[in-house]
Design a protein around this motif. Structure first.
Motif, mmCIF file in Angstrom:
data_model
loop_
_atom_site.group_PDB
_atom_site.id
_atom_site.type_symbol
_atom_site.label_atom_id
_atom_site.label_comp_id
_atom_site.label_asym_id
_atom_site.label_seq_id
_atom_site.Cartn_x
_atom_site.Cartn_y
_atom_site.Cartn_z
ATOM 1 N N VAL A 1 30.559 14.215 37.141
ATOM 2 C CA VAL A 1 31.714 14.541 36.317
ATOM 3 C C VAL A 1 32.448 13.226 36.101
ATOM 4 O O VAL A 1 32.830 12.563 37.061
ATOM 5 C CB VAL A 1 32.629 15.580 36.997
ATOM 6 N N LEU A 2 32.608 12.852 34.848
ATOM 7 C CA LEU A 2 33.135 11.544 34.494
ATOM 8 C C LEU A 2 34.385 11.711 33.647
ATOM 9 O O LEU A 2 34.359 12.425 32.644
ATOM 10 C CB LEU A 2 32.074 10.771 33.708
ATOM 11 N N LEU B 1 29.224 14.094 42.039
ATOM 12 C CA LEU B 1 29.941 12.829 42.060
ATOM 13 C C LEU B 1 30.960 12.881 40.924
ATOM 14 O O LEU B 1 30.586 13.072 39.768
ATOM 15 C CB LEU B 1 28.973 11.665 41.851
ATOM 16 N N VAL B 2 32.247 12.760 41.260
ATOM 17 C CA VAL B 2 33.314 12.760 40.261
ATOM 18 C C VAL B 2 33.821 11.324 40.153
ATOM 19 O O VAL B 2 34.373 10.783 41.108
ATOM 20 C CB VAL B 2 34.459 13.723 40.649
ATOM 21 N N VAL B 3 33.586 10.722 38.998
ATOM 22 C CA VAL B 3 33.959 9.333 38.743
ATOM 23 C C VAL B 3 35.137 9.346 37.774
ATOM 24 O O VAL B 3 35.081 10.002 36.734
ATOM 25 C CB VAL B 3 32.780 8.544 38.127
ATOM 26 N N ALA C 1 40.839 14.589 38.390
ATOM 27 C CA ALA C 1 39.524 14.432 39.027
ATOM 28 C C ALA C 1 39.500 15.134 40.384
ATOM 29 O O ALA C 1 38.535 15.839 40.718
ATOM 30 C CB ALA C 1 39.183 12.954 39.193
ATOM 31 N N ARG C 2 40.551 14.965 41.165
ATOM 32 C CA ARG C 2 40.608 15.617 42.476
ATOM 33 C C ARG C 2 40.690 17.129 42.350
ATOM 34 O O ARG C 2 40.093 17.852 43.148
ATOM 35 C CB ARG C 2 41.785 15.061 43.274
ATOM 36 N N ALA C 3 41.421 17.613 41.348
ATOM 37 C CA ALA C 3 41.502 19.062 41.131
ATOM 38 C C ALA C 3 40.146 19.627 40.714
ATOM 39 O O ALA C 3 39.743 20.709 41.171
ATOM 40 C CB ALA C 3 42.574 19.380 40.087
ATOM 41 N N ILE C 4 39.428 18.912 39.860
ATOM 42 C CA ILE C 4 38.080 19.343 39.466
ATOM 43 C C ILE C 4 37.184 19.383 40.702
ATOM 44 O O ILE C 4 36.434 20.346 40.909
ATOM 45 C CB ILE C 4 37.498 18.417 38.380
ATOM 46 N N GLY D 1 29.546 24.745 46.345
ATOM 47 C CA GLY D 1 28.465 24.108 45.627
ATOM 48 C C GLY D 1 27.828 22.946 46.357
ATOM 49 O O GLY D 1 26.854 22.395 45.897
ATOM 50 N N GLY D 2 28.350 22.536 47.488
ATOM 51 C CA GLY D 2 27.799 21.399 48.197
ATOM 52 C C GLY D 2 28.792 20.262 48.231
ATOM 53 O O GLY D 2 29.931 20.390 47.802
ATOM 54 N N PRO D 3 28.349 19.108 48.726
ATOM 55 C CA PRO D 3 29.266 17.978 48.863
ATOM 56 C C PRO D 3 29.724 17.425 47.514
ATOM 57 O O PRO D 3 28.949 17.367 46.562
ATOM 58 C CB PRO D 3 28.450 16.938 49.635
ATOM 59 N N VAL D 4 30.998 17.047 47.467
ATOM 60 C CA VAL D 4 31.586 16.465 46.268
ATOM 61 C C VAL D 4 32.272 15.170 46.677
ATOM 62 O O VAL D 4 33.084 15.159 47.596
ATOM 63 C CB VAL D 4 32.627 17.417 45.631
ATOM 64 N N GLN D 5 31.934 14.087 45.997
ATOM 65 C CA GLN D 5 32.566 12.801 46.254
ATOM 66 C C GLN D 5 33.358 12.392 45.017
ATOM 67 O O GLN D 5 32.857 12.477 43.899
ATOM 68 C CB GLN D 5 31.506 11.748 46.580
ATOM 69 N N VAL D 6 34.605 11.942 45.222
ATOM 70 C CA VAL D 6 35.466 11.463 44.144
ATOM 71 C C VAL D 6 35.606 9.964 44.311
ATOM 72 O O VAL D 6 35.991 9.490 45.381
ATOM 73 C CB VAL D 6 36.847 12.147 44.189
#
Length: 172
Positions: A53-54, A4-6, A18-21, A30-35
């Motif tokens: 990731v914050l 989860l990228v906040v 954040a989107r680039a990370i 690595g699996g699902p990533v939500q921004v």
């Protein structure tokens, strides 16, 4: 690995990082990533999140506050971001919650690169002090000035950092 990228973004620069990370995390299978924008970030964290990731902008050498968010808005930042920032969102998370890894990042003006104080380091201290997760990384990304743009190469560096985070978590 579920990530989860906040992010908190006033000018769009931190959102782009954040989107680039997230792209870097995804590149690593690595699996699902939500921004998500901090205003929509869940609290408590959903079950199954392995990595948070914050990130947010550095305001007055730390995480933003209501007054610094108002100042950014008064200077022309995107409307709608004056409310909750990463500081307030972290305060809503229960201490000792789900055992996940946490990485923090910030955007800050290049001309203050060598000055102390950073939103990423302040957020990392908050995470450690309140036992919100296991810190696995902290990074700063640079903008030419408050409204941007990002310094050349920063999005590529953010993708690489995302890949490195994913790789480090797989190895641990």
């Amino acid at each position: 690995m579920t990530a989860l990228v906040v992010h908190e973004s006033h000018w769009g620069n931190t959102r782009a990082v954040a989107r680039a990370i997230a792209d870097g995390l995804s590149d690593s299978d690595g699996g699902p990533v939500q921004v998500v924008d901090v205003g929509s970030a869940p609290s408590p964290l959903p079950d199954g999140v392995d990595l948070v990731v914050l990130g947010g902008p550095t305001h007055a050498f730390s995480m933003s506050r209501p007054t610094t968010r108002r100042d950014a808005h008064d200077q022309g930042a995107e409307p709608g971001h004056e409310g909750r920032g990463i500081r307030e969102w972290l305060g809503t998370l229960p201490a000792g919650g789900p055992a996940c890894s946490v990485a923090t990042f910030d955007t800050r003006a290049e001309q203050v690169r060598r000055l102390p104080g950073s939103a990423a380091r302040s957020a990392a201290r908050f995470v450690a002090r309140h036992r919100l997760g296991r810190m696995v990384g902290t990074e700063s990304f640079y903008v030419a000035d408050s409204p941007g743009p990002l310094v050349d190469g920063e999005l590529e560096r953010a993708r690489a950092w995302g890949r490195a985070l994913a790789s480090g978590l797989r190895e641990s």
